[in-house]
Design an enzyme around this catalytic site. Structure first.
Site, PDB file in Angstrom:
ATOM      1  CG  HIS A   1      -5.914   1.255   5.337  1.00  0.00           C
ATOM      2  ND1 HIS A   1      -5.502   2.175   6.264  1.00  0.00           N
ATOM      3  CD2 HIS A   1      -4.839   0.451   5.102  1.00  0.00           C
ATOM      4  CE1 HIS A   1      -4.227   1.952   6.567  1.00  0.00           C
ATOM      5  NE2 HIS A   1      -3.812   0.901   5.870  1.00  0.00           N
TER       6      HIS A   1
ATOM      7  CE  LYS B   1      -0.121   3.171   4.826  1.00  0.00           C
ATOM      8  NZ  LYS B   1      -0.127   3.301   6.258  1.00  0.00           N
TER       9      LYS B   1
ATOM     10  CD  GLU C   1      -3.079   5.038   7.063  1.00  0.00           C
ATOM     11  OE1 GLU C   1      -3.110   5.167   5.830  1.00  0.00           O
ATOM     12  OE2 GLU C   1      -2.070   4.653   7.687  1.00  0.00           O
TER      13      GLU C   1
ATOM     14  CB  SER D   1       4.893  -2.251  12.085  1.00  0.00           C
ATOM     15  OG  SER D   1       4.370  -0.987  12.432  1.00  0.00           O
TER      16      SER D   1
ATOM     17  CG  ASN E   1      -1.747   1.190   1.418  1.00  0.00           C
ATOM     18  OD1 ASN E   1      -1.818   2.027   0.520  1.00  0.00           O
ATOM     19  ND2 ASN E   1      -2.406   1.308   2.563  1.00  0.00           N
TER      20      ASN E   1
ATOM     21  CD  GLU F   1      -3.370  -3.240   7.496  1.00  0.00           C
ATOM     22  OE1 GLU F   1      -2.266  -3.381   7.006  1.00  0.00           O
ATOM     23  OE2 GLU F   1      -4.005  -2.174   7.423  1.00  0.00           O
TER      24      GLU F   1
HETATM   25  C1  PEP Z   1      -0.862  -0.217   6.235  1.00  0.00           C
HETATM   26  O1  PEP Z   1      -1.066   0.983   6.148  1.00  0.00           O
HETATM   27  O2  PEP Z   1      -1.678  -1.026   5.761  1.00  0.00           O
HETATM   28  C2  PEP Z   1       0.339  -0.663   6.907  1.00  0.00           C
HETATM   29  C3  PEP Z   1       0.415  -1.913   7.219  1.00  0.00           C
HETATM   30  O3  PEP Z   1       1.292   0.286   7.152  1.00  0.00           O
HETATM   31  P1  PEP Z   1       2.726   0.019   7.800  1.00  0.00           P
HETATM   32  O4  PEP Z   1       3.299  -1.221   7.179  1.00  0.00           O
HETATM   33  O5  PEP Z   1       3.513   1.239   7.474  1.00  0.00           O
HETATM   34  O6  PEP Z   1       2.505  -0.151   9.276  1.00  0.00           O
END
Ligand code: PEP
Length: 254
Positions: free
Chosen positions: A96, A10, A98, A214, A8, A168
């Site tokens: 997601h 973003k 966010e 992460s 992703n 997530e």
């Molecule tokens: C995400 O936004 O789906 C995500 C997993 O971000 P990150 O890997 O930066 O934590």
């Protein structure tokens, strides 16, 4: 069933120079590599979809980070599943954290998007997961059950194979903190149980369940391979082709 690694990107690659640099790095890192057990998907911002489609590397599939449920019409600022298909997308990330947090997306809206994605030939990668407070209050089971069940309310069992669920935990996204192998495995078992209750065992087993939050190459084994996940959803590390493909290689080998 192939493993799945979704990147992703973003709201990044903010100009043409950054995009070109990204393509160059990707080309270099992909050269000579073959991932026979894994599907690799990148989800760039909408404005880059056409250039990703033209770039067309067979080893990478294309996805979007969101979509609207309607296919066309007077919905200023929105992007439809039919547009995503036309621009080469096979996958779309939906729900997601966010989007839930900054754009107030609710389970009901996400369920409409999921149904529309399936109807229009896209594979939805549905993100679910609890916040830190919800975990501390021991509400993980309730939160995930509600998110999964509501997202899939308009989905028939025969479509189950075209769905991906990404666990997530909100507190793990962008934080450099991750759940333990055991906690991820617990979430996976819980999601599978919810799917069995909704679709029956035969169909529930067709759904791929990913971990996201992460993800880095150094911990890919303990957060994906060891808990038996079907792949990962990667945020920040997908902006660095070298690191992203290291994650893919670990998952591809199992
Ligand atoms: C995400 O936004 O789906 C995500 C997993 O971000 P990150 O890997 O930066 O934590």
């Amino acid at each position: 069933m192939k493993k799945l690694v979704v990147g992703n990107l973003k709201m990044n690659l903010i100009n043409l120079a950054e995009r070109e640099r990204y393509f160059k790095l990707l080309e270099k890192e992909l050269s000579g590599k073959d991932f026979s057990n894994t599907e690799v998907v990148l989800c760039p911002p909408y404005v880059h979809l056409e250039s990703f489609k033209k770039w067309k590397n067979k080893k990478i599939k294309l996805g979007a980070q969101n979509m609207f449920a309607e296919t066309k019409g007077s919905y200023t600022g929105e992007i439809s599943p039919t547009m995503l298909k036309a621009f080469g997308c096979e996958y779309v990330i939906l729900g997601h954290s966010e989007r839930r947090r900054y754009f107030s997306e609710k389970n009901e809206e996400i369920s409409l998007k999921v149904a529309s994605a399936l109807k229009n030939g896209l594979i939805p990668v549905i993100c679910v997961g609890e916040t830190k407070v919800q975990r501390e209050e021991h509400r993980v089971l309730d939160v995930i059950t509600e998110q999964v069940a509501k997202a899939l309310v308009n989905v028939s069992r025969t479509k189950a194979g075209g769905i991906v669920i990404a666990y997530e935990p909100v507190w793990a996204v962008g934080s450099d903190v991750t759940p333990t192998t055991h906690e991820i495995m617990e979430a996976k078992v819980l999601i599978r149980k919810i799917l069995v209750a909704l679709f029956g065992k035969k169909y529930a087993e067709k759904v791929r369940i990913l971990y996201g939050g992460s993800v880095k190459a150094v911990i890919a084994k303990e957060i994906c391979v060891d808990p038996g996940m079907d792949g990962v959803l990667v945020g920040r590390e997908s902006l660095m082709p070298h690191e992203f493909l290291k994650i893919v290689a670990i998952i591809d080998k199992k």
